[in-house]
Design an enzyme around this catalytic site. Sequence first.
Site, PDB file in Angstrom:
ATOM      1  N   ASP A   1       0.792  -1.350  -0.013  1.00 33.35           N
ATOM      2  CA  ASP A   1       0.064  -0.016   0.186  1.00 33.35           C
ATOM      3  C   ASP A   1       1.074   1.153   0.116  1.00 33.35           C
ATOM      4  O   ASP A   1       1.528   1.557   1.075  1.00 33.35           O
ATOM      5  CB  ASP A   1      -0.898  -0.095   1.167  1.00 33.35           C
TER       6      ASP A   1
ATOM      7  N   GLU B   1      29.432   3.460   1.956  1.00 31.62           N
ATOM      8  CA  GLU B   1      29.348   1.864   2.185  1.00 31.62           C
ATOM      9  C   GLU B   1      28.946   1.302   1.133  1.00 31.62           C
ATOM     10  O   GLU B   1      28.959   0.007   0.571  1.00 31.62           O
ATOM     11  CB  GLU B   1      28.312   1.579   3.213  1.00 31.62           C
TER      12      GLU B   1
ATOM     13  N   CYS C   1      26.430   5.150   7.275  1.00 28.78           N
ATOM     14  CA  CYS C   1      25.782   6.446   6.700  1.00 28.78           C
ATOM     15  C   CYS C   1      26.523   7.683   7.508  1.00 28.78           C
ATOM     16  O   CYS C   1      26.345   8.821   7.046  1.00 28.78           O
ATOM     17  CB  CYS C   1      24.341   6.803   7.163  1.00 28.78           C
TER      18      CYS C   1
ATOM     19  N   THR D   1      16.481  -0.607  14.629  1.00 31.12           N
ATOM     20  CA  THR D   1      17.237   0.183  14.034  1.00 31.12           C
ATOM     21  C   THR D   1      16.835   1.759  14.624  1.00 31.12           C
ATOM     22  O   THR D   1      17.278   2.792  14.625  1.00 31.12           O
ATOM     23  CB  THR D   1      17.032   0.371  12.658  1.00 31.12           C
TER      24      THR D   1
ATOM     25  N   HIS E   1      20.853  13.125  10.251  1.00 27.14           N
ATOM     26  CA  HIS E   1      20.635  11.887   9.150  1.00 27.14           C
ATOM     27  C   HIS E   1      19.424  11.490   8.978  1.00 27.14           C
ATOM     28  O   HIS E   1      18.272  11.730   9.809  1.00 27.14           O
ATOM     29  CB  HIS E   1      21.633  10.733   9.711  1.00 27.14           C
TER      30      HIS E   1
ATOM     31  N   LYS F   1      10.531  10.417   8.445  1.00 27.80           N
ATOM     32  CA  LYS F   1       9.699  10.564   9.838  1.00 27.80           C
ATOM     33  C   LYS F   1      10.861  10.795  10.944  1.00 27.80           C
ATOM     34  O   LYS F   1      10.698  11.490  12.091  1.00 27.80           O
ATOM     35  CB  LYS F   1       9.022   9.161   9.909  1.00 27.80           C
TER      36      LYS F   1
END
Lengths: 133, 351
Positions: B29, B81, B113, B202, B235, B240
Amino acid sequence: MSEGLAIHWRLIPQRYNLVGTECLKCGEKFFPPRQLCPNCRRVGEIREVKFSGEGEIYSYTVIHTPPEGFEFMKPYAMGVIKLIEGPFLTAQLVDCKPEDLEIGKRVELVFRKIIADGSSGIIRYGYKFKLKD
Amino acid sequence: MKVGIVGYGVYIPRYRIKTEEIARVWGADSKNISNALLIHEKTVPAIDEDTATISVECARNAVQHAKINPKDIGAIYVGSESHPYAVKPTSTIVAAAVDAVPELTAADYEFACKAGTAAIQTTMGLVKSKMIRYGLAIGADTSQGKPGDVLEYTASAGGSAYIIGTENLIAEIHDTYSYTTDTPDFWRREGQEFPSHGARFTGQPAYFRHVIKAAKGIMNKNKLKPDDFDYVVFHQPNGKFPLKAAQIIGFEKKQITEGLVTPYIGNTYSGSTLLGLAKILDDANEGEMILAVSYGSGAGSDAFIIEVTKENEKRRNPKPLQRYIDRKEYVDYATYAKFKGKIKGVKLEKP
């Protein structure tokens, strides 16, 4: 060992930075570099020069039957670029569709991957051109 | 002695894929994903682009903006990376392509990152100790997400390069501070094509803990508070996370929106914080204060307090990030898969 390793290494200044030559006597500029001025012969004075990477499309063609290794880029355009400093060179035109191209359009240098030698050989980088924003 | 940014450059590829196109292929979705991750589209590198080409493009833009002789660059560090070679530095390719060779030191960095901000810290030390005149620090990636994995909606390509020095600064770096722990939230083992991650792990113990600790740590150390800053950039693994981190620390939304670029370009990994910072610098004026905090899985955060100088108004970046964001062409999933080498045997290489 990758074939032509030393040749690629020797050509890095040309391929990365468009380093050519010019004759201080007559002012003509050369790319790829010439070690002897064809106009002034032995009285010519050759020195290295870095081209700006700005130019225009002098002519171009669209490749539909690429050589081995380049199959997944097709169709892609190869252009004859007239650098603002004078010399002509042949290079791929990227970030565009064939229908975007037109003789006389301004282009600029970009740094891209040309080809890798298989999955374990060296990666050859060099100049390509894109339409100027 | 002052230390800071003499010039900077950005680069993102021209191609984009929309979140809804990826969702269409995997039967997900798209509205749900777009809202959950705050991501609309991401950059896609062309078949002939990789971390080396992206690094070179942004490094050339940085040298042009800084108006320096590239031979005065004494160190180049490329954080990524996705270095094209496992052994053979990206940084030497960049050094040759910006014509900084041969009198300099160079190396490649990897810290998920945050390798690019680690490169900035290293060059700050080198210029401040007068070992070199200018340092070139780059964060660039062509990141990979496993097909169908949630990471695939965000993993994108782009990079940013910063020339660090002590004179003609467009922004002064007042301080840097890092927060580092051994946290296995995201990784890629040697020889593996795609990274793995700990899903919800994470978030709280990884991203939020490190970003918040580093942000609060550097503010405490310098006796500053959120409203002392005009802008904050974190970062941006998705749209969000940085908004939530900003809210937790006490920043207002207006402080973070200027540098929030992931919703339109995706997560450029090592390029992420640095591209957000570049977006802010593109329009920032004298005296404005920026808090920049990177995050690298594994895990760590580097925080920087940056003050914009008059020089930034006099010497605006000729190639701002917005120009690259606006210059785009959409591709479908099949073309994206071809460009990214996700189809077996499809590569720009001789057999």
